[in-house]
Design a protein around this motif. Structure first.
Motif, mmCIF file in Angstrom:
data_model
loop_
_atom_site.group_PDB
_atom_site.id
_atom_site.type_symbol
_atom_site.label_atom_id
_atom_site.label_comp_id
_atom_site.label_asym_id
_atom_site.label_seq_id
_atom_site.Cartn_x
_atom_site.Cartn_y
_atom_site.Cartn_z
ATOM 1 N N GLN A 81 0.815 -1.216 0.000
ATOM 2 C CA GLN A 81 0.000 0.000 0.000
ATOM 3 C C GLN A 81 0.852 1.271 0.000
ATOM 4 O O GLN A 81 0.328 2.384 0.082
ATOM 5 N N ARG A 212 -5.700 -12.428 5.940
ATOM 6 C CA ARG A 212 -5.900 -10.967 5.918
ATOM 7 C C ARG A 212 -6.809 -10.526 7.066
ATOM 8 O O ARG A 212 -6.435 -9.712 7.879
ATOM 9 N N GLU A 242 -11.851 -4.623 13.784
ATOM 10 C CA GLU A 242 -11.308 -3.302 13.471
ATOM 11 C C GLU A 242 -12.370 -2.213 13.372
ATOM 12 O O GLU A 242 -12.156 -1.116 13.895
ATOM 13 N N ASP A 327 0.204 1.105 10.059
ATOM 14 C CA ASP A 327 -0.848 0.609 9.174
ATOM 15 C C ASP A 327 -0.814 1.297 7.813
ATOM 16 O O ASP A 327 -1.871 1.555 7.229
HETATM 17 N N1 GUN Z 1 -8.740 -5.105 6.953
HETATM 18 C C1 GUN Z 1 -8.502 -5.965 5.956
HETATM 19 N N2 GUN Z 1 -7.543 -5.512 5.140
HETATM 20 C C2 GUN Z 1 -7.151 -4.354 5.633
HETATM 21 C C3 GUN Z 1 -6.158 -3.399 5.246
HETATM 22 O O1 GUN Z 1 -5.459 -3.536 4.248
HETATM 23 N N3 GUN Z 1 -6.021 -2.301 6.052
HETATM 24 C C4 GUN Z 1 -6.792 -2.118 7.150
HETATM 25 N N4 GUN Z 1 -6.601 -1.047 7.893
HETATM 26 N N5 GUN Z 1 -7.727 -2.978 7.528
HETATM 27 C C5 GUN Z 1 -7.901 -4.081 6.773
#
Ligand code: GUN
Ligand code: FE
Length: 450
Positions: A81, A212, A242, A327
């Motif tokens: 990224q 992931r 998250e 991140d």
């Molecule tokens: N959740 C799944 N993939 C990602 C990612 O690439 N970045 C973030 N922040 N959360 C994710």
């Protein structure tokens, strides 16, 4: 046998919330690149030892304006990224993944592109003082091997995972593992590549099992990775509870929170690092703590994609190991010093609250603030604990992973006023105002790489 020594002012944070500063100490490094001793300025042995190194011309003498700190540890970076840093920040997590991130990550089928991006990223992180990074790659095995080779060549300590994602319901056809078994086999292939790479006898680069996140993986994939974890003992990384969307998705699919689900697949191990974890409750915290798993706190990214602030103090009180993560590119800044500043800032927002339309006593959550000392602990000692590696402190038996910060660089915003600033003030100023030009030397395992 010792190979070199550094004489000067040392700052580190062995204990959460405390900063230890040693003025004019001598730090010795052995042949394996580990710290062998730290001799304080009032030790009678100091003069003789100093002379020994000076005679052999392998003494780094720091000025009063320079400080030796442990190298910074980034416990959550998405290497692919990097080209997206600082853009595409206007969408919620799900849409950001589908519209921007998956299309970008799909490009790493091209190893030439991967080579270019990954070299640029690793060089930049080293320049910013990151001596260890826990990386997500992409689904592509060749590109991810390249990332490992680049870290080996450039000298950074790295833990690297081939991203696994095989769930057709959440992953686009153009960017997912061709099958569950391909994802698992390529995970083994990366483990073999890294374990047998030349120049990696000291295991400075390590492979990581990388589902992931639960939405992107089938149950077969998660249990397959759990099996590889128990066979190999490899590190594990994933995203955990998250955002509102992601947390709810797992409740609907598995009838529980991420932590419980991951545990049921054997993926909560002592060397597991869970990114974000904003929505974990008391039971999840107790579970994560009982498994000795760790959390990567990504405070900047959380402002954009997590819908909430991580209550760091609650996790510390639950004895959960905590590191900091940039991140990239959910977070738009590659510096772990910046992550320290954002950890402090976000904790203040949580404690004070942010909506002036509410009365003060209803606006925030009490006792949630952390300070710069606690943030610096997470960036160093906490990160080392999260990764189960002997890094993050300037102590004997720890790896010589360290940086020199020069506070006297003209072209920087960092200004020290000797009769106004205590050593704690100096560290606080470094955290808030450091620039990569202030980071003048970087060592990993005793090798100087900047
Ligand atoms: N959740 C799944 N993939 C990602 C990612 O690439 N970045 C973030 N922040 N959360 C994710
Ligand atoms: Fe992430």
């Amino acid at each position: 046998m010792n190979t070199f020594a550094v004489k000067g002012n040392l700052i580190h944070a062995p204990v959460f919330g405390e900063i230890e500063t040693q003025i004019g100490s001598l730090l010795e490094v052995d042949r394996d690149g580990n710290i062998s001793s730290v001799i304080s300025s009032d030790d009678p042995e100091l003069i003789a030892r100093e002379k020994y190194y000076r005679g052999k011309r392998n003494l780094f003498e720091l000025s009063d304006n320079e400080f030796l700190l442990p190298g910074l540890i980034d416990t959550h970076v998405h290497a692919p990224q990097w080209p997206q840093l600082g853009k595409a920040l206007h969408l919620p997590l799900h849409d950001w993944l589908q519209e921007y991130t998956f299309p970008l990550e799909a490009r790493y089928a091209d190893v030439g592109f991967a080579n270019q991006v990954y070299s640029s990223l690793v060089e930049t992180l080293i320049a910013n003082g990151t001596t260890t990074a826990l990386y997500f790659g992409t689904i592509h095995i060749e590109a991810t091997k390249r990332l490992a080779d680049i870290c080996l060549n450039l000298g950074q300590r790295a833990l690297i995972g081939k991203v696994v994602m095989d769930n057709p319901e959440q992953c686009p056809e153009y960017y997912r593992d061709r099958s569950t078994s391909v994802g698992l086999n390529e995970t083994y292939e990366l483990i073999d590549h890294i374990s047998s790479a030349s120049g990696n006898a000291s295991k400075r680069v390590l492979p990581v099992l990388t589902p992931r996140f639960i939405p992107s993986c089938t149950d077969e994939m998660l249990s397959g990775l759990g099996k590889i974890a128990s066979e190999t003992g490899c590190h594990i990384q994933t995203h955990c509870s998250e955002s509102d969307w992601q947390h709810r998705y797992v409740i609907e699919r598995h009838g529980c929170h991420d932590a419980q689900s991951l545990d049921s697949f054997g993926l909560l191990q002592p060397n597991t690092v869970l990114a974000h974890a904003n929505f974990i409750n008391d039971d999840d915290m107790a579970l994560i703590s009982s498994k000795s798993s760790a959390v990567a706190h990504c405070p900047l990214s959380n402002f954009y994609f997590s819908n909430a602030v991580l209550p760091v103090r609650k996790l510390i009180d639950s004895a959960i190991d905590l590191g900091l993560g940039t991140d990239i590119s959910g977070g738009f800044n590659p510096s772990i010093f910046n992550a320290c500043a954002m950890a402090v800032t976000s904790s203040r927002a949580l404690e004070e609250g942010v909506d002036a339309a509410l009365p003060a006593h209803e606006r925030g959550r009490r006792n949630m603030r952390i300070d710069f000392k606690e943030a610096f602990w997470m960036a160093t000692t906490g990160g080392g604990r999260a990764l189960d590696l002997k890094i993050g402190m300037l102590r004997p038996k720890y790896a010589m992973d360290a940086i020199v910060v020069d506070t006297s660089i003209e072209e920087s915003n960092l200004k020290i006023w000797k009769d106004l600033d205590s050593s704690d003030d100096v560290l606080q100023k470094i955290i808030h105002n450091v620039h990569r030009t202030n980071i003048t030397k970087v060592w990993v395992q005793g090798n100087q790489i900047k």
